[in-house]
Design an enzyme around this catalytic site. Structure first.
Site, PDB file in Angstrom:
ATOM      1  N   TYR A 114      24.597 -10.192  74.568  1.00  0.00           N
ATOM      2  CA  TYR A 114      25.767  -9.597  73.735  1.00  0.00           C
ATOM      3  C   TYR A 114      25.545  -9.820  72.228  1.00  0.00           C
ATOM      4  CZ  TYR A 114      30.422  -8.084  72.629  1.00  0.00           C
ATOM      5  OH  TYR A 114      31.366  -7.620  72.186  1.00  0.00           O
ATOM      6  N   CYS A 166      39.526  -9.626  61.947  1.00  0.00           N
ATOM      7  CA  CYS A 166      40.615  -9.746  61.150  1.00  0.00           C
ATOM      8  C   CYS A 166      41.034  -8.328  60.457  1.00  0.00           C
ATOM      9  CB  CYS A 166      40.810 -10.837  60.493  1.00  0.00           C
ATOM     10  SG  CYS A 166      41.019 -12.516  60.823  1.00  0.00           S
ATOM     11  N   ASP A 169      30.613  -5.600  57.121  1.00  0.00           N
ATOM     12  CA  ASP A 169      30.822  -6.912  57.752  1.00  0.00           C
ATOM     13  C   ASP A 169      29.726  -7.664  56.865  1.00  0.00           C
ATOM     14  OD1 ASP A 169      31.221  -8.744  59.795  1.00  0.00           O
ATOM     15  OD2 ASP A 169      29.347  -8.328  60.837  1.00  0.00           O
TER      16      ASP A 169
HETATM   17  O1  SAT Z   1      29.335 -10.650  67.892  1.00  0.00           O
HETATM   18  S1  SAT Z   1      29.084 -10.344  66.636  1.00  0.00           S
HETATM   19  O2  SAT Z   1      28.888 -11.448  65.894  1.00  0.00           O
HETATM   20  O3  SAT Z   1      27.839  -9.343  66.236  1.00  0.00           O
HETATM   21  C1  SAT Z   1      30.458  -9.472  65.770  1.00  0.00           C
HETATM   22  C2  SAT Z   1      31.349 -10.598  65.083  1.00  0.00           C
HETATM   23  O4  SAT Z   1      31.726 -11.611  65.768  1.00  0.00           O
HETATM   24  O5  SAT Z   1      31.966 -10.152  63.972  1.00  0.00           O
HETATM   25 MN    MN Z   2      31.706 -10.352  60.987  1.00  0.00          MN
END
Ligand code: SAT
Ligand code: MN
Length: 586
Positions: free
Chosen positions: A195, A248, A275
């Site tokens: 995942y 968030c 991100d």
């Molecule tokens: O699962 S991820 O780390 O890719 C997404 C997240 O938690 O921001």
């Molecule tokens: Mn993130």
């Protein structure tokens, strides 16, 4: 295949260990064959290609739906170098533990080797990695989320260094799940999860954990931040980085649609990244940012034509959906918060028959995701591929706080801003396994992602501030999640967050007033434009109110948090905390 001897040796070592039937190199071409194989095995489900061209659905194992923070390790020789916020094991012990798990783990399977580039190809900011995996889903996601191409293979030929990313789904056994980082070896070993952040090793594992360690050594920063450009009616674009914990609303802010009164005046928003930001001091002495990623791995539930129309448009083509509901009637997908019309004849994220009109269960997992190429975003910044990045005027920290933090405040200077980032706390969400809604410290939204001792990380921030001097960006804190006494969110959020960004940019340009409060500079109620909002002046005042009692309690918990870093916590931050305490008492 590459000519790089180091890469070849590492791949043949991995093949000897994992013992796959076959080794296949990935250069971004011929992915149709892989998709066909994944459709055949059921790893992917084809969606209605007329309505959702190039879109597929994947369901992960039901115990494998979020980052597994308790199974994530930083393996440094000295435990103190991992610090109190990370799980630690020595590299020797971790290699001993994992080697038998990887031994023969790809028997009967294919090993895929993916050379990838984080950052624009040819940028001095960019870094190379090679991910080895036995999962086609991981290959297809990596080909969206990172740069994978023949040019990248060529870059690798002449490369001195690359991050060695070894991943195997194995049996997806939760008790043998490990996401291990070896910063001293430039290596990541991940096993028994397929995942997101556990398996797409270019994302949090490399671009944050390993990169933050490299950045400290090399004098730059790897941060959990979106990057946006805001164009004013005069056509000037100013750039902001913002750090928020996972789930968030970062992707929503990164693709925000200006409210009508702003759009009419000519305001525009450009998305550079949603991100992660890699930040360096440029030749002009300012801070410059690139987005090392090539796609978005965003939370699906809640995405709709009101909350994020740009994302909704983006995910209409060439998107991999993970863990949403499948509409059997028309071969499309559905999730909570899309619309008021859930399908009756559907399959939920677990793979069970599901009636959206009658079922009590959720159709999509709360952490279900879309993987989509960055270029699908209708407001992608023209600077997205700029190898030099974009200059940053403001850094914003934000968390999910019901009461404590006001809508916005500004740090007094960069060092105070480092303090403001260090005391960030947020209520947990579905993006990590464990209880949701518990307030925990999450400095700079990096708690799960800092690849070394966070005390040293704060020192590095302070050091960067000293190097930047008067060219340093201004630092702010925002909180979109204040609730009233009935538990309702007060601030409308989403596109209207631009109203707060406008004040922030005006402060950076020295064009807006503020009042000095114990926690920093704050707008007065009249300084935030609420024209066209159904928000009363009283509500705005509530949003900007600072409850001394709550902050005194906050100071007490920050003290406890700071103590966990022992002598690694910079004295300067203790001084700032004492200063805050004194101001609250005054
Ligand atoms: O699962 S991820 O780390 O890719 C997404 C997240 O938690 O921001
Ligand atoms: Mn993130």
């Amino acid at each position: 295949m590459t000519n790089n001897l180091k890469v070849k040796q590492w791949v043949s070592w991995a093949a000897d260990l994992c013992k796959p039937d076959e080794v296949v190199w990935i250069d971004g071409e011929g992915l149709d064959e892989l998709r066909a194989a994944a459709l055949k095995s059921g790893e992917l489900i084809m969606l209605n290609q007329d309505l959702l061209p190039g879109c597929y659905l994947h369901r992960s194992a039901i115990n494998d739906v979020a980052r597994a923070e308790d199974k994530t390790f930083i393996c440094t020789t000295d435990e103190a170098d991992a610090g109190p916020t990370n799980n630690w094991m020595s590299p020797a012990d971790m290699y001993d533990k994992l080697t038998p798990l990887f031994d023969g783990s790809m028997r009967g399977r294919t090993m895929y080797v993916i050379p990838f580039c984080m950052g624009p190809v040819g940028s001095p900011f960019s870094k190379l990695g090679v991910e080895i995996t036995d999962s086609i889903y991981v290959v297809l996601n990596m080909c969206i989320m990172t740069r994978v191409s023949k040019d990248v293979v060529k870059m690798l030929d002449g490369a001195e260094d690359f991050v060695k990313c070894l991943h195997c789904t194995a049996e997806l056994d939760i008790d043998k799940r490990f996401i291990s980082h070896f910063p001293e070896d430039n290596a990541i070993w991940s096993i028994n999860s397929g995942y997101g952040g556990n398996a797409l090793l270019g994302k949090k594992c490399f671009a944050l954990r390993i990169a933050s360690y490299q950045a400290k050594k090399e004098g730059w920063m790897a941060e959990h931040m979106l990057i946006i450009g805001i164009e004013n009616p005069q056509g000037q674009v100013r750039y902001i980085c913002a750090a928020f914990p996972s789930a968030c609303g970062k992707t929503n802010l990164a693709m925000l649609i200006p409210p009508e009164i702003y759009a009419k005046k000519g305001y525009k928003l450009w998305c550079v990244g949603d991100d992660i930001a890699w930040l360096r001091i440029g030749p002009d002495g300012r801070l410059w940012a690139i987005n090392p990623e090539n796609g978005y791995f965003g939370v699906v539930p809640g995405t709709n034509a009101q909350t994020n129309p740009n994302a909704l448009k983006a995910i209409g083509t060439n998107t991999i959906y993970t863990n949403v509901a499948y509409n059997e009637e028309d071969g499309t997908v559905w999730w909570e918060g899309l619309d008021d019309n859930p399908p009756e004849k559907a399959i939920d994220w677990k793979g069970n028959p599901w009636n959206g009109k009658t079922s009590q269960e959720k159709g999509a997992h709360p952490n279900s995701r879309f993987t989509v190429p960055a270029t699908n975003c209708p407001v992608i910044s023209p600077e997205f591929e700029n190898p030099g990045g974009v200059p940053i005027d403001a850094i914003i920290f934000g968390g999910r706080r019901a009461k404590t933090a006001p809508l916005v405040y500004q740090a007094r200077d960069f060092a105070h801003g480092v303090f403001v980032g260090s005391i960030m706390a947020s209520e947990t969400t579905a993006a990590q396994t464990g209880a949701v809604g518990v307030t925990r410290p999450d400095s700079m939204a990096m708690k799960p992602f800092c690849g070394y001792n966070m005390g040293d990380y704060f020192a590095h921030w302070l050091e960067m501030g000293k190097k930047l001097g008067d060219k340093a960006p201004e630092i702010f804190n925002v909180n979109w999640f204040r609730v009233d006494d009935d538990g309702n969110f007060i601030w409308p959020g989403f596109g209207d967050n631009l109203r707060v960004l406008e004040w922030i940019l005006a402060r950076c340009a020295g064009e807006a007033e503020a009042a000095l409060a114990p926690i920093g500079h704050m707008p007065r109620a009249g300084d935030i434009n609420i024209e066209g909002l159904s928000l009363s002046a009283g509500q705005l005042e509530e949003l900007l109110s600072v409850d001394k009692g709550l902050w005194q309690a906050e100071v007490a918990s920050i003290k406890e948090y700071y103590k966990t870093f022992g002598d690694r916590l910079p004295k300067e931050l203790w001084d700032k905390l004492a200063d805050l305490e004194a101001r609250l008492e005054a």
